[in-house]
Each structure stands twice: as C-alpha cells, then as structure tokens.
Scaffold this motif. Structure first.
Motif, short mmCIF file in Angstrom:
data_model
loop_
_atom_site.label_atom_id
_atom_site.label_comp_id
_atom_site.label_asym_id
_atom_site.label_seq_id
_atom_site.Cartn_x
_atom_site.Cartn_y
_atom_site.Cartn_z
N GLU A 33 -21.60 64.91 28.44
CA GLU A 33 -22.93 64.69 29.04
C GLU A 33 -22.97 65.37 30.40
OE1 GLU A 33 -25.76 63.35 28.19
OE2 GLU A 33 -25.15 62.54 26.25
N TYR A 34 -24.05 66.10 30.68
CA TYR A 34 -24.19 66.81 31.95
C TYR A 34 -24.10 65.83 33.12
CZ TYR A 34 -26.08 69.92 35.52
OH TYR A 34 -26.24 70.67 36.66
N SER A 35 -24.64 64.61 32.91
CA SER A 35 -24.67 63.61 34.00
C SER A 35 -23.27 63.12 34.39
CB SER A 35 -25.54 62.42 33.59
OG SER A 35 -25.01 61.83 32.42
N GLU A 36 -22.26 63.42 33.55
CA GLU A 36 -20.89 62.99 33.85
C GLU A 36 -20.16 63.95 34.80
OE1 GLU A 36 -20.13 60.72 29.57
OE2 GLU A 36 -19.26 62.68 29.92
N PHE A 37 -20.82 65.10 35.09
CA PHE A 37 -20.19 66.07 36.00
C PHE A 37 -20.65 65.84 37.43
CE2 PHE A 37 -19.91 68.08 31.87
CZ PHE A 37 -18.61 68.57 31.88
N LYS A 57 -16.16 63.31 35.45
CA LYS A 57 -15.81 61.91 35.73
C LYS A 57 -14.78 61.87 36.88
CE LYS A 57 -17.06 59.78 31.39
NZ LYS A 57 -16.60 59.07 30.19
N ASN A 58 -13.66 61.17 36.69
CA ASN A 58 -12.68 61.07 37.77
C ASN A 58 -11.48 61.99 37.56
OD1 ASN A 58 -14.17 59.21 39.31
ND2 ASN A 58 -13.51 57.58 37.93
N LEU A 65 -19.05 75.41 34.29
CA LEU A 65 -20.23 75.12 33.47
C LEU A 65 -21.16 76.31 33.49
CD1 LEU A 65 -21.24 71.50 34.65
CD2 LEU A 65 -19.56 72.16 32.92
N LYS A 66 -21.51 76.81 32.33
CA LYS A 66 -22.45 77.92 32.24
C LYS A 66 -23.84 77.39 31.94
CE LYS A 66 -19.45 81.57 30.56
NZ LYS A 66 -19.43 82.78 29.72
#
Ligand SMILES: Nc1ncnc2c1ncn2[C@@H]1O[C@H](COP(=O)(O)OP(=O)(O)OP(=O)(O)O)[C@@H](O)[C@H]1O
Length: 87
Positions: A33-37, A57-58, A65-66
């Motif tokens: 998921e993009y939101s996890e970066f 994440k951690n 990321l492209k």
C-alpha cells in the motif's frame, strides 16, 4: 475463441493488467500500500515519471518507488517486461 485462449493472448486489452493481478494473487509479486511508505525523497526522473526513495513501515532499508505520468496498455506492457527481465 474460448475465454481460456483470450486470457493468454497478449493482444487482449487487459492481458498485462491480468498478468499483474494474477502474479500478486499467486504471491510471485509483493503488493504494498502506498500509504505504508514514509520519508519520501525524490531521487530521479525517467521517461515515465518520477522516482522517489522511501522507507516501508519500520523497515530500515530503502525502496525506489516509480510513479507513472500515464497508465495505459503500452506502459503496462513495458512495465511487465521490465519486471520479467529482472527475474
Ligand atoms: N532502484 C533505484 N535506485 C536508485 N535510483 C534509482 C532507482 N531506480 C531509478 N533510479 C533513479 O531514477 C532515474 C529514473 O529511473 P527510471 O528507471 O524511471 O528511468 P530510466 O532508467 O532513466 O529509463 P526509462 O525512463 O527509459 O525507463 C534513474 O536515472 C536513477 O537516477
């Protein structure tokens, strides 16, 4: 033409989309998921769009990321071929 044959025909409009979906479903490719970066930092530009460096994440390691300016079958075909050639 049978459904089976159509799905394996690269000339079909959704062929590369389906290839990506199946590869993720079969766990040949990981889906993130993009939101996890986080900690996104621009590192370059290609003909298709920007590339950013990010943490997931951690985890301490970095991902590249492209991003893609446009999304169509030709772009998806190039992307799928790039992924196949990496393996
Ligand atoms: N995994 C990576 N690690 C570090 N930098 C990267 C990585 N992937 C891309 N880059 C940077 O982003 C730039 C653009 O990469 P990208 O792969 O989108 O395009 P390209 O290799 O220049 O060619 P094309 O756009 O034709 O595919 C690269 O020149 C590089 O500076």
């Amino acid at each position: 033409m049978s459904k089976e044959t159509k799905e394996t025909d690269p000339k079909e409009p959704n062929y590369y989309n389906k290839w990506l979906e199946k590869s993720i479903a079969n766990e040949y490719l990981n889906y993130y998921e993009y939101s996890e970066f986080k900690n996104l930092e621009s590192i370059g530009n290609g003909s298709h769009g920007n590339v950013v460096r990010a943490n997931w994440k951690n985890a301490g390691n970095f991902f590249a990321l492209k991003t893609f300016k446009y999304y169509d079958n030709i772009m998806l075909k190039e992307l799928v071929n790039e992924v196949i050639n990496l393996n």
